[in-house]
Scaffold this active site. Structure first.
Site, PDB file in Angstrom:
ATOM      1  CE1 TYR A  29      -3.597  -2.121   6.191  1.00  0.00           C
ATOM      2  CE2 TYR A  29      -2.930   0.001   5.291  1.00  0.00           C
ATOM      3  CZ  TYR A  29      -3.469  -1.251   5.117  1.00  0.00           C
ATOM      4  OH  TYR A  29      -3.881  -1.653   3.869  1.00  0.00           O
TER       5      TYR A  29
ATOM      6  CB  SER B  73      -0.842  -0.015   1.280  1.00  0.00           C
ATOM      7  OG  SER B  73      -1.410   1.249   1.513  1.00  0.00           O
TER       8      SER B  73
HETATM    9  N1  LIG Z   1      -8.990  -1.086   1.050  1.00  0.00           N
HETATM   10  C1  LIG Z   1      -7.908  -0.277   0.944  1.00  0.00           C
HETATM   11  O1  LIG Z   1      -7.991   0.978   1.063  1.00  0.00           O
HETATM   12  C2  LIG Z   1      -6.564  -0.870   0.650  1.00  0.00           C
HETATM   13  C3  LIG Z   1      -5.537  -0.043   0.193  1.00  0.00           C
HETATM   14  C4  LIG Z   1      -4.281  -0.601  -0.054  1.00  0.00           C
HETATM   15  C5  LIG Z   1      -4.090  -1.948   0.180  1.00  0.00           C
HETATM   16  N2  LIG Z   1      -5.100  -2.738   0.619  1.00  0.00           N
HETATM   17  C6  LIG Z   1      -4.839  -4.134   0.887  1.00  0.00           C
HETATM   18  O2  LIG Z   1      -5.509  -4.952  -0.066  1.00  0.00           O
HETATM   19  C7  LIG Z   1      -5.816  -6.214   0.541  1.00  0.00           C
HETATM   20  C8  LIG Z   1      -7.281  -6.542   0.313  1.00  0.00           C
HETATM   21  O3  LIG Z   1      -8.067  -5.534   0.935  1.00  0.00           O
HETATM   22  P1  LIG Z   1      -9.651  -5.343   0.695  1.00  0.00           P
HETATM   23  O4  LIG Z   1      -9.877  -3.901   0.412  1.00  0.00           O
HETATM   24  O5  LIG Z   1     -10.142  -6.352  -0.270  1.00  0.00           O
HETATM   25  O6  LIG Z   1     -10.174  -5.637   2.154  1.00  0.00           O
HETATM   26  P2  LIG Z   1     -11.422  -6.470   2.710  1.00  0.00           P
HETATM   27  O7  LIG Z   1     -12.543  -6.501   1.747  1.00  0.00           O
HETATM   28  O8  LIG Z   1     -11.658  -5.938   4.084  1.00  0.00           O
HETATM   29  O9  LIG Z   1     -10.827  -7.950   2.802  1.00  0.00           O
HETATM   30  C9  LIG Z   1      -9.858  -8.323   3.705  1.00  0.00           C
HETATM   31  C10 LIG Z   1     -10.130  -9.775   4.065  1.00  0.00           C
HETATM   32  O10 LIG Z   1      -9.077 -10.233   4.926  1.00  0.00           O
HETATM   33  C11 LIG Z   1      -9.648 -11.219   5.709  1.00  0.00           C
HETATM   34  N3  LIG Z   1      -8.883 -11.469   6.920  1.00  0.00           N
HETATM   35  C12 LIG Z   1      -8.516 -10.587   7.887  1.00  0.00           C
HETATM   36  N4  LIG Z   1      -7.857 -11.223   8.862  1.00  0.00           N
HETATM   37  C13 LIG Z   1      -7.806 -12.535   8.502  1.00  0.00           C
HETATM   38  C14 LIG Z   1      -7.269 -13.694   9.097  1.00  0.00           C
HETATM   39  N5  LIG Z   1      -6.647 -13.643  10.287  1.00  0.00           N
HETATM   40  N6  LIG Z   1      -7.402 -14.868   8.451  1.00  0.00           N
HETATM   41  C15 LIG Z   1      -8.033 -14.946   7.270  1.00  0.00           C
HETATM   42  N7  LIG Z   1      -8.576 -13.880   6.643  1.00  0.00           N
HETATM   43  C16 LIG Z   1      -8.466 -12.693   7.271  1.00  0.00           C
HETATM   44  C17 LIG Z   1     -11.040 -10.731   6.049  1.00  0.00           C
HETATM   45  O11 LIG Z   1     -11.780 -11.892   6.318  1.00  0.00           O
HETATM   46  P3  LIG Z   1     -13.107 -11.970   7.192  1.00  0.00           P
HETATM   47  O12 LIG Z   1     -14.201 -11.883   6.186  1.00  0.00           O
HETATM   48  O13 LIG Z   1     -13.013 -13.296   7.855  1.00  0.00           O
HETATM   49  O14 LIG Z   1     -13.074 -10.821   8.166  1.00  0.00           O
HETATM   50  C18 LIG Z   1     -11.448  -9.986   4.795  1.00  0.00           C
HETATM   51  O15 LIG Z   1     -12.312 -10.759   3.985  1.00  0.00           O
HETATM   52  C19 LIG Z   1      -5.417  -6.087   2.016  1.00  0.00           C
HETATM   53  O16 LIG Z   1      -4.112  -6.622   2.210  1.00  0.00           O
HETATM   54  C20 LIG Z   1      -5.359  -4.582   2.225  1.00  0.00           C
HETATM   55  O17 LIG Z   1      -4.493  -4.225   3.286  1.00  0.00           O
HETATM   56  C21 LIG Z   1      -6.351  -2.231   0.841  1.00  0.00           C
END
Ligand SMILES: NC(=O)c1ccc[n+]([C@@H]2O[C@H](COP(=O)([O-])OP(=O)(O)OC[C@H]3O[C@@H](n4cnc5c(N)ncnc54)[C@H](OP(=O)(O)O)[C@@H]3O)[C@@H](O)[C@H]2O)c1
Length: 258
Positions: free
Chosen positions: A164, A151
């Site tokens: 984070y 990120s």
């Molecule tokens: N959204 C942003 O602004 C952003 C920006 C830059 C980078 N990213 C990165 O992109 C990636 C995907 O993000 P997203 O936006 O798709 O987020 P998201 O929709 O919140 O998805 C994250 C997923 O991670 C799962 N998770 C969290 N802890 C876990 C664990 N201990 N074991 C298994 N699963 C777990 C959650 O599962 P549960 O359903 O079980 O809770 C959730 O489904 C992440 O690495 C995030 O940091 C996001």
């Protein structure tokens, strides 16, 4: 040549298993739906019996089959067995997307060491563990693409989200080094540096400048996979912006918003 075959081109072919670690991730599911036609998709998630809607959406997108497996990223000892069992059941992995992660509560993490460590454990330590086991497995296969989510929060860590951000900084460094270590092995790693993504993870927060949607991030990831890229910034203009941001004096940087 497909990603499921030996010593492939490093580009996503039309077949081969796609493994989504974090099987409920909004960005991950957008990527999986774009790669779905004709393929087997494996959704690895907590509460894996509760993925009917995600499974159906991928079947509707043309997936040949969707399997759901239990995965808790925080349980480091389970990673090797899980990855091996997916490959034993479904055959060589062609694309593995590490889409699990938590944003955490920065204000709480500044006072509650347990919470700070929980964020870093999921967003850095667990990623290091999965990546190390995955790299070993894919090296044995001689093929495969790994997608890792860094990120801009980790490119230069901000005071406003340093817990984070520090995990993403560590992950960015680890994945960059691993990508270089994999060079020539037939396995490759695509590192995604995205800005603020308007979605579930950032719900209730005001979008930062140059925000994207999960669909826009997924389009960029799939384009990056097709051209065999090793780094993708989303949106692309964040790259020159952060080149300049890195040069800002700390006194200015410390006032930067999240
Ligand atoms: N959204 C942003 O602004 C952003 C920006 C830059 C980078 N990213 C990165 O992109 C990636 C995907 O993000 P997203 O936006 O798709 O987020 P998201 O929709 O919140 O998805 C994250 C997923 O991670 C799962 N998770 C969290 N802890 C876990 C664990 N201990 N074991 C298994 N699963 C777990 C959650 O599962 P549960 O359903 O079980 O809770 C959730 O489904 C992440 O690495 C995030 O940091 C996001």
């Amino acid at each position: 040549m497909s990603l499921g075959s030996k010593k492939n081109s490093g580009k996503p072919g039309d077949d081969g298993v796609v493994l989504l670690l974090g099987g409920r991730s909004e960005i991950g599911l957008e990527i999986a739906s774009r790669l779905a036609p004709g393929r087997t998709i494996v959704l690895a998630a907590r509460r894996s019996t509760d993925l009917a809607a995600e499974r159906q959406a991928l079947l509707d997108a043309g997936a040949a089959a969707v399997d759901c497996v239990e995965f808790d990223a925080d349980d480091l000892d389970s990673h090797e067995k899980l990855l091996r069992s997916v490959a034993d059941t479904h055959g060589p992995l062609s694309v593995a997307v590490l889409a699990f992660g938590i944003l955490g509560d920065q204000a709480r993490a500044e006072r509650d060491a347990r919470h700070a460590v929980a964020v870093v454990h999921t967003d850095y330590v667990a990623q290091v563990s999965v990546l190390t086991h995955l790299a070993t497995l894919l090296r044995e296969q001689g093929s495969g693409r790994i997608v890792v989510f860094s990120s801009v929060a980790g490119v230069r860590v901000r005071r406003a989200n340093y817990v984070y951000g520090s995990a993403k900084a560590g992950l960015d460094g680890f994945a960059s080094g691993l990508g270089d270590a994999l060079h020539g092995s037939g396995v490759s790693l695509l590192l995604i540096r995205s800005g603020f993504v308007i979605g579930r993870m950032t719900e209730g927060m005001s979008p930062a400048p140059m925000s994207s949607t999960p669909a826009q991030v997924a389009d960029a990831v799939v384009r990056g996979l097709h051209r065999g890229a090793s780094r993708v910034w989303v949106p692309g203009r964040l790259r020159p912006v952060f080149f300049v941001m890195r040069l800002l004096p700390q006194a200015v940087w410390r006032r930067m918003p999240r």
